[in-house]
Scaffold this active site. Sequence first.
Site, PDB file in Angstrom:
ATOM      1  N   ASN A 183       0.824  -1.021  -0.179  1.00 21.90           N
ATOM      2  CA  ASN A 183       0.034  -0.124   0.090  1.00 21.90           C
ATOM      3  C   ASN A 183       0.780   1.217   0.138  1.00 21.90           C
ATOM      4  O   ASN A 183       2.200   1.067   0.081  1.00 21.90           O
ATOM      5  CB  ASN A 183      -0.845   0.048   1.122  1.00 21.90           C
ATOM      6  CG  ASN A 183      -2.073  -0.936   1.039  1.00 21.90           C
ATOM      7  OD1 ASN A 183      -2.513  -1.357   0.156  1.00 21.90           O
ATOM      8  ND2 ASN A 183      -2.337  -1.585   2.397  1.00 21.90           N
ATOM      9  N   CYS A 211      -5.586  -7.668  -2.971  1.00 19.28           N
ATOM     10  CA  CYS A 211      -6.218  -6.374  -3.597  1.00 19.28           C
ATOM     11  C   CYS A 211      -6.736  -7.087  -4.887  1.00 19.28           C
ATOM     12  O   CYS A 211      -5.851  -7.304  -5.816  1.00 19.28           O
ATOM     13  CB  CYS A 211      -5.283  -5.440  -3.911  1.00 19.28           C
ATOM     14  SG  CYS A 211      -6.035  -4.065  -4.867  1.00 19.28           S
ATOM     15  N   ARG A 217      -7.696   0.219   4.214  1.00 14.20           N
ATOM     16  CA  ARG A 217      -6.567   0.180   5.037  1.00 14.20           C
ATOM     17  C   ARG A 217      -5.440   0.343   4.254  1.00 14.20           C
ATOM     18  O   ARG A 217      -5.012   0.065   3.338  1.00 14.20           O
ATOM     19  CB  ARG A 217      -6.632  -1.280   5.825  1.00 14.20           C
ATOM     20  CG  ARG A 217      -5.356  -1.751   6.598  1.00 14.20           C
ATOM     21  CD  ARG A 217      -5.605  -2.819   6.926  1.00 14.20           C
ATOM     22  NE  ARG A 217      -5.310  -4.141   6.006  1.00 14.20           N
ATOM     23  CZ  ARG A 217      -5.120  -5.338   6.374  1.00 14.20           C
ATOM     24  NH1 ARG A 217      -5.150  -5.989   7.441  1.00 14.20           N
ATOM     25  NH2 ARG A 217      -5.043  -6.314   5.154  1.00 14.20           N
ATOM     26  N   CYS A 276     -11.931  -0.320  -4.515  1.00 12.94           N
ATOM     27  CA  CYS A 276     -11.249  -1.251  -3.527  1.00 12.94           C
ATOM     28  C   CYS A 276     -12.067  -2.758  -3.841  1.00 12.94           C
ATOM     29  O   CYS A 276     -13.128  -3.031  -3.811  1.00 12.94           O
ATOM     30  CB  CYS A 276     -11.407  -1.564  -1.977  1.00 12.94           C
ATOM     31  SG  CYS A 276     -10.721  -2.708  -1.080  1.00 12.94           S
ATOM     32  N   GLY A 277     -11.157  -3.539  -4.887  1.00 11.61           N
ATOM     33  CA  GLY A 277     -11.915  -4.855  -5.501  1.00 11.61           C
ATOM     34  C   GLY A 277     -12.157  -5.956  -4.246  1.00 11.61           C
ATOM     35  O   GLY A 277     -13.406  -6.523  -4.612  1.00 11.61           O
TER      36      GLY A 277
END
Length: 312
Positions: free
Chosen positions: A70, A79, A220, A228-229
């Site tokens: 990230n 992800c 997060r 966000c998948g």
Amino acid sequence: MVGMRFDITKCHGSGNDFALIDARDIVLADGEWAQVARALSYRAGPVGGDGILLLTGGDDRAAFGMRIFNADGSEPETCLNGLRCVARAGLEATGQRSAVARLKTSHAEVARDDDLAPGVYTVRETAGPASFDVRDWPLTGEGIRIVDAVIARLSPDLRFTAIAMPNPHLIAFVDAVDEAELVRIGEICEGAPAWLPNRANVSFIEVREGGELYVRTFERGVGLTNACGSAMGASTFVAGLTGRLPFDRTVTVRNRGGLVRASASEAGMVTLSGNATVEWTGQVSVDLSQARADDLVVTSRHEDEIAAWAGI
């Protein structure tokens, strides 16, 4: 080792944007990859993004693997928007149309799919099963399983379902997304309180006309994100679990960054079909000691793919 130069591909899945690196022959410590992620994700820098994606080697089961770091340097379990981009790179590198991909703590099935729209490179991915045991996160003080229940220390009114895909998600269905409230709750979780030390993704979901879902996520390690998948997958499963939508039906899931086709089974398996769009390729230098990127050279721009996605 202080400075390195990387070949990168700037790509996105549903607006979740990343710098992708073929890391199959690159050896760096996790802390060094975290510095690369901070450098390349910095929005005021030459690249910018939600994180970095690494195409890695496979194992006895998988043809290739994925790691993601990230923007803050943390490494989540998966992800799904990023997985589609890595899957595209992995399928092209191995000459396959479908494969198993290795994730941090699990595996996923990936395949080239029919395009969402003309010129939109589309990948289908299946991951799961979803897990309800919040002791694995850990999330303490709320029991073992949280389904459509109030978590008072987050909100006295909202009802959350907690599942891992395998990264942890708190899902709340709302009549209308209140971004300020989403950020408030997301920042509580991002603060890693003693009862949620590893943090969690928080999503508000609307059920819209025709059974479409609209998902807004505080991710997060990223913050409020366009997409966000895994949150879109988790939301599809929770919609079935709570009777809002039927299981095993393909639905459109939208977010600020775009859309995917999604379905979920009662067993907790989730399938998403969405874009893996390449915007440009190039090289960039990273000072690992300072987490700073510079000297970006773009060698190829994919204007046709950008335009195809813009038409969605």
